[in-house]
Design an enzyme around this catalytic site. Structure first.
Site, mmCIF file in Angstrom:
data_model
loop_
_atom_site.group_PDB
_atom_site.id
_atom_site.type_symbol
_atom_site.label_atom_id
_atom_site.label_comp_id
_atom_site.label_asym_id
_atom_site.label_seq_id
_atom_site.Cartn_x
_atom_site.Cartn_y
_atom_site.Cartn_z
ATOM 1 N N ARG A 1 58.354 27.488 26.115
ATOM 2 C CA ARG A 1 57.957 26.955 24.804
ATOM 3 C C ARG A 1 58.792 25.761 24.365
ATOM 4 N NH1 ARG A 1 57.593 32.587 24.285
ATOM 5 N NH2 ARG A 1 55.441 33.327 24.011
ATOM 6 N N LYS B 1 54.303 11.931 22.791
ATOM 7 C CA LYS B 1 52.999 12.440 23.219
ATOM 8 C C LYS B 1 53.087 12.825 24.687
ATOM 9 C CE LYS B 1 49.330 10.267 20.481
ATOM 10 N NZ LYS B 1 48.184 9.329 20.567
ATOM 11 N N GLU C 1 49.309 -3.400 26.426
ATOM 12 C CA GLU C 1 49.842 -2.586 25.338
ATOM 13 C C GLU C 1 50.780 -3.390 24.439
ATOM 14 O OE1 GLU C 1 49.038 0.315 24.337
ATOM 15 O OE2 GLU C 1 48.195 1.439 26.019
ATOM 16 N N LYS D 1 56.154 0.631 17.921
ATOM 17 C CA LYS D 1 55.809 2.032 18.129
ATOM 18 C C LYS D 1 56.814 2.953 17.457
ATOM 19 C CE LYS D 1 53.911 5.287 21.359
ATOM 20 N NZ LYS D 1 53.347 5.523 22.697
ATOM 21 N N GLU E 1 50.163 11.967 14.550
ATOM 22 C CA GLU E 1 48.908 11.219 14.499
ATOM 23 C C GLU E 1 47.962 11.694 13.399
ATOM 24 O OE1 GLU E 1 47.050 9.126 18.242
ATOM 25 O OE2 GLU E 1 46.075 11.049 17.958
ATOM 26 N N ARG F 1 49.502 6.498 12.926
ATOM 27 C CA ARG F 1 49.710 6.478 14.371
ATOM 28 C C ARG F 1 48.407 6.246 15.121
ATOM 29 N NH1 ARG F 1 53.602 10.335 18.169
ATOM 30 N NH2 ARG F 1 53.142 9.212 20.083
ATOM 31 N N ASN G 1 46.179 3.403 18.828
ATOM 32 C CA ASN G 1 45.073 3.609 19.769
ATOM 33 C C ASN G 1 44.053 2.474 19.724
ATOM 34 O OD1 ASN G 1 45.739 6.158 20.994
ATOM 35 N ND2 ASN G 1 45.321 7.103 19.020
ATOM 36 N N HIS H 1 41.642 1.882 22.563
ATOM 37 C CA HIS H 1 41.783 2.986 23.515
ATOM 38 C C HIS H 1 40.550 3.881 23.635
ATOM 39 C CE1 HIS H 1 45.834 1.647 23.698
ATOM 40 N NE2 HIS H 1 46.265 2.678 24.395
ATOM 41 N N HIS I 1 39.674 4.556 27.359
ATOM 42 C CA HIS I 1 39.671 5.875 27.992
ATOM 43 C C HIS I 1 38.302 6.185 28.588
ATOM 44 C CE1 HIS I 1 43.346 7.400 25.482
ATOM 45 N NE2 HIS I 1 43.692 6.591 26.470
ATOM 46 N N HIS J 1 45.435 1.447 33.480
ATOM 47 C CA HIS J 1 45.269 1.742 32.054
ATOM 48 C C HIS J 1 45.294 0.460 31.218
ATOM 49 C CE1 HIS J 1 45.580 3.775 28.197
ATOM 50 N NE2 HIS J 1 46.689 3.114 27.944
#
Length: 357
Positions: free
Chosen positions: A118, A140, A182, A224, A234, A238, A242, A245, A249, A261
């Site tokens: 965990r 992330k 990016e 960032k 997010e 945040r 993206n 994106h 994606h 990417h």
């Protein structure tokens, strides 16, 4: 000389940027750590062994975990393999994971750390430009599934991020250029100086050892860091990170992750720039600036025109969506991101037509 940027509030950590800063890894791990799992791709086998030996020389017990290159690392099968190796080595909550590689490896290593017992500590050591300015910073973590990219994961801030610019020396030029997508994104959503630097000297922006590239890295990480500090999970701004994106994606999934990417993000930014223009949100001159910036770096601006059904299906599973409501990040002006919710299907398809080759 190195630069340090602090991220977060309750769980603060430092991002260190500079040449030769990999030597700071043992200190970043902390004094109580005994076992250290170094997750690395096949292409960095030699570097993984070097790091492992350095840790062993300090009395730590390193465990090398070699994973596939690129997005091939971000699978449930690879995750299960990592869990098995940690269990066999007797990893406890006082031990730590190191993500050594590109963005896919740091995503995977972060999720391994987040899910083992965990949550154990992780230090990210990105070795690609994309990893430095995006994937390794922000906490992330996750893997891909057949249904989409990054649909399974967790928020798990690292103990530290170490961006050793010397690692860019051996990075293929195409990968360096792709990582700049990016960086350019950060320029459009928050820091226009980035765009000015690229426009002034695109050649320097694509040179691994230039002062220009170092400043671009630092500025992108600063963007960032500020956003993540204000919105770790997010729930608000945040999402602006993206930008481009959702479409990107979709391209990656449709192309079975054969696209870099950053290349997909470049086309994705052109798509949402056109979408924002069609929606009356993005000024035409800003759309033109997208095209100019991406072209100057040699990044793609168009995509094949026969993939719309598959693309719209993939975008419909994007994690920013809410129920059946599709949501996109668009620009209302330079460094003025906003949300476009529930655009008409005809508008989505027209934007696709405008960037189709």
């Amino acid at each position: 000389m190195s630069t340090t940027i602090t991220v977060g509030t309750d769980e603060q950590y430092d991002v260190t940027i500079g040449s030769g800063v990999l030597a700071q890894l043992p200190a970043a791990l902390g004094e109580k750590v005994s076992r250290v799992a170094v997750v690395h791709p096949r292409t960095l086998r030699a570097l993984g062994r070097t790091v492992s030996q350095q840790l062993a020389d300090l009395g730590l017990r390193p465990l090398l975990i070699e994973v596939p290159d690129g997005e091939g690392a971000k699978t449930a099968e690879t995750l299960t393999m990592c869990w098995a190796l940690l269990g066999q080595a007797g990893f406890t909550r006082s031990d730590a994971v190191v993500g050594l590689g590109g963005g896919a490896v740091t995503d995977l290593a972060g999720f391994v750390a987040a899910s083992w017992l965990r949550g154990v500590g992780v230090v990210q050591v990105p070795t690609t430009l994309l990893g430095m300015v995006d994937a390794a910073v922000g906490g992330k973590t996750g893997i891909n599934t057949a249904e989409g990219k990054n649909l399974v994961g967790a928020f798990h801030p690292p103990r530290a991020v170490i961006c050793d610019l010397d690692a860019l020396r051996t990075l293929p030029h195409a990968d360096l250029v792709a990582g700049l997508a990016e960086v350019v994104k950060c320029g459009f959503i928050a820091d226009p100086v980035i765009l000015d630097l690229v426009a002034a000297d695109p050649a320097a922006a694509t040179s691994w050892d230039s002062a220009t590239l170092r400043e671009l890295v630092e500025r992108a990480i600063a963007v960032k860091a500020k956003v993540v500090t204000n919105d770790l999970k997010e729930s608000g701004e945040r999402e602006f990170l993206n930008y481009g994106h959702t479409f990107a994606h979709g391209v990656e999934q449709v192309e079975q992750y054969t696209w870099r990417h950053g290349e997909a993000v470049a086309v994705g930014m052109m798509y949402v720039a056109r979408l924002g223009e069609l929606a009356g949100r993005t000024p035409p001159e800003l759309v033109a600036r997208h095209s100019e910036a991406l072209a100057s770096l040699g990044l793609p601006r168009t995509y094949r025109g026969d993939r719309w059904p598959a693309l719209i299906a993939a975008m419909g599973r994007d994690k920013k969506n809410r129920g059946d409501l599709m949501r996109f990040v668009v620009l209302d002006g330079l460094a003025k991101p906003g949300r476009l919710e529930g655009p008409e299907p005809a508008l989505l398809e027209e934007a696709y037509r405008l960037i189709s080759e």
